[in-house]
Design an enzyme around this catalytic site. Sequence first.
Site, PDB file in Angstrom:
ATOM      1  N   ALA A 131      -3.869   0.603  -0.493  1.00 35.39           N
ATOM      2  CA  ALA A 131      -2.644   0.035  -1.079  1.00 35.39           C
ATOM      3  C   ALA A 131      -2.833  -0.037  -2.580  1.00 35.39           C
ATOM      4  CB  ALA A 131      -2.358  -1.350  -0.507  1.00 35.39           C
ATOM      5  N   ALA A 133      -0.763  -1.587  -6.147  1.00 33.25           N
ATOM      6  CA  ALA A 133       0.356  -2.314  -6.765  1.00 33.25           C
ATOM      7  C   ALA A 133       0.161  -2.356  -8.282  1.00 33.25           C
ATOM      8  CB  ALA A 133       0.447  -3.721  -6.180  1.00 33.25           C
ATOM      9  N   SER A 134       1.010  -3.117  -8.963  1.00 31.29           N
ATOM     10  CA  SER A 134       1.001  -3.110 -10.426  1.00 31.29           C
ATOM     11  C   SER A 134      -0.216  -3.795 -11.027  1.00 31.29           C
ATOM     12  CB  SER A 134       2.268  -3.786 -10.955  1.00 31.29           C
ATOM     13  OG  SER A 134       2.377  -5.090 -10.425  1.00 31.29           O
ATOM     14  N   ALA A 136      -3.288  -4.606  -9.085  1.00 36.86           N
ATOM     15  CA  ALA A 136      -4.561  -4.215  -8.474  1.00 36.86           C
ATOM     16  C   ALA A 136      -4.323  -3.219  -7.347  1.00 36.86           C
ATOM     17  CB  ALA A 136      -5.272  -5.459  -7.934  1.00 36.86           C
ATOM     18  N   VAL A 138      -6.332  -1.802  -3.471  1.00 37.63           N
ATOM     19  CA  VAL A 138      -7.217  -2.305  -2.420  1.00 37.63           C
ATOM     20  C   VAL A 138      -7.924  -1.140  -1.729  1.00 37.63           C
ATOM     21  CG1 VAL A 138      -7.317  -3.617  -0.266  1.00 37.63           C
ATOM     22  CG2 VAL A 138      -5.718  -4.298  -2.063  1.00 37.63           C
ATOM     23  N   LYS A 152     -10.428  -5.788  -3.429  1.00 34.75           N
ATOM     24  CA  LYS A 152      -9.275  -5.763  -4.336  1.00 34.75           C
ATOM     25  C   LYS A 152      -9.779  -5.604  -5.767  1.00 34.75           C
ATOM     26  CE  LYS A 152      -4.938  -8.252  -5.178  1.00 34.75           C
ATOM     27  NZ  LYS A 152      -4.132  -9.446  -4.772  1.00 34.75           N
ATOM     28  N   ASP A 287       4.013 -16.654  -1.849  1.00 34.26           N
ATOM     29  CA  ASP A 287       4.387 -15.232  -1.885  1.00 34.26           C
ATOM     30  C   ASP A 287       4.396 -14.680  -0.458  1.00 34.26           C
ATOM     31  OD1 ASP A 287       5.183 -12.943  -3.170  1.00 34.26           O
ATOM     32  OD2 ASP A 287       3.171 -12.278  -3.682  1.00 34.26           O
TER      33      ASP A 287
END
Length: 537
Positions: A131, A133-134, A136, A138, A152, A287
Amino acid sequence: MKSIRQLLRLVKINRVLHFYQLDKLVLADSKYAWLLWFNLLLPWNWRSCSQQERGVRIRLALEELGPIFIKFGQALSTRKDLLPHDISLELAKLQDDCPPFDEKHSIQIIEQGLKQSVDQAFATLNPVPIASASIAQVHEATLHNGTEVVVKVVRPDIKPVIEQDVAILFSLAKLLEAAVKIAKRLHPVEVVAEFEKTILDELDMIREAANAAQLKRNFENSDLLYVPDIYWSHTSESVMTMERIHGIRISETEKLIEAGIDLTDLSAKGVIIFFTQVFKHNFFHADMHPGNIFVLPDGRYAAIDFGIMGTLTPQDQRYLAENFLAFFNRDYLRVSELHIESEWVPKDTRVNELESAIRSVCEPIWDRPLKEISFGLVLMRLFQTARRFGMEVQPQLVLLQKTLLNIEGLGRQLDDELDLWDTAKPFLEDWMQERVGPKGLVKKVKANLPFWMEQAPEIPGLLFNSLDKLAHQGLNVQSEQVAKLERQIAQQNRQQRQRAWGFVLILFGLLLPIQSQYQEWIQMGLFIAGGLFLIKK
């Protein structure tokens, strides 16, 4: 070089804002409308503009401007108390998926963060992320003892990019506040400041790991929520290693059904988890969107991504619980009083005017079945109404509203017959009893007793020092003053004896073994009697 990069970044932002007509959306009716003509002269703006709906245009512009603006849009989408519905609806669609960064960079960050080679730290590490994202990405890995983990890794050189884009956001927010009168009600500068704090906190993996550890302690041995283990020996500011979870995403309802999971039970558990976090632990996962929630084979929830957590003050906890209870009893006067007592609105607010405004907003909700009433929307409408009376919404309340809306969405996705109030009301009533009933009084006395006992031996010394000081101040006092002093000494002695009796009664109430249904009331009586002795003049 840095100045050139900033200039090029500003050019791109100007180009994107003009193409999606966001400059016109903001400046058309302001004193800075002349800037629109200036924008038309810039060669990079010589192209036809997007004609889509305003919400879609805002979302597409943020996506084109990159990860930091996407994160800002996601944060902004939670401010449903500030934004028009069509805009908040589109911003909620923003996805935080980004291309992965180079494998060599990832390994370099891991080795620098852990101060050892990848081979020393892990038996295996897949350099291809599962995965990205902006903030970090994984990786899946295995420890030398065979434990499956996920690692991560914070993106390289992300902090300067964040600082640059946040500085630009601050400039745009100040321009918006100066140019558009209605923008002051939206508090754009404050919103950017909240976002800056949140996103910088997300860069610190030690902070996120500590959040996970705290949440795990709160739900230890729970049949509701499982939090994966953190491996501190493999965690630093830029790297976090966590137990790998094998479960089904909460959004994959068909797979949940195939696995024999009771969706009705699962939806109710989600509500209980939320209220337990907010009112019992005062530490909640803020979240909880579908990408961060899994379901284990035994039916427990499993959470990941602990970068954003929320807390409330004890006062906010109590006022929120009372607000919900008063609202569902249609006691709008009490809702108004609570807003004033908690200082969510100014103290000089007219309670009858606030009551009338809240009634006009909330009463139409009752036309729908109770199961369809949204807690999150109730909270949002209360905040919207209160803002007209000068309410300043605190960040922790915004996080709470966002989380509540997420939980409701998840719950009703699993069970469209979910009656949130039926699940939550008993929990809130029990919590209020523990706070203001006999149990609450016993709990507070037990908590304060060590301090009282610690201070008790100091009282005679304080009295002696006070009297000694009085004696040395007036060697030539008149007889009337001497008599007055003697009366004061006698009163001090009486008060000291009364305090001693007060401590004895309170201690007796704590230690007295009573096995009956009246135990709490007998204890409360002894505590009240002891308290009266302590405060008696």
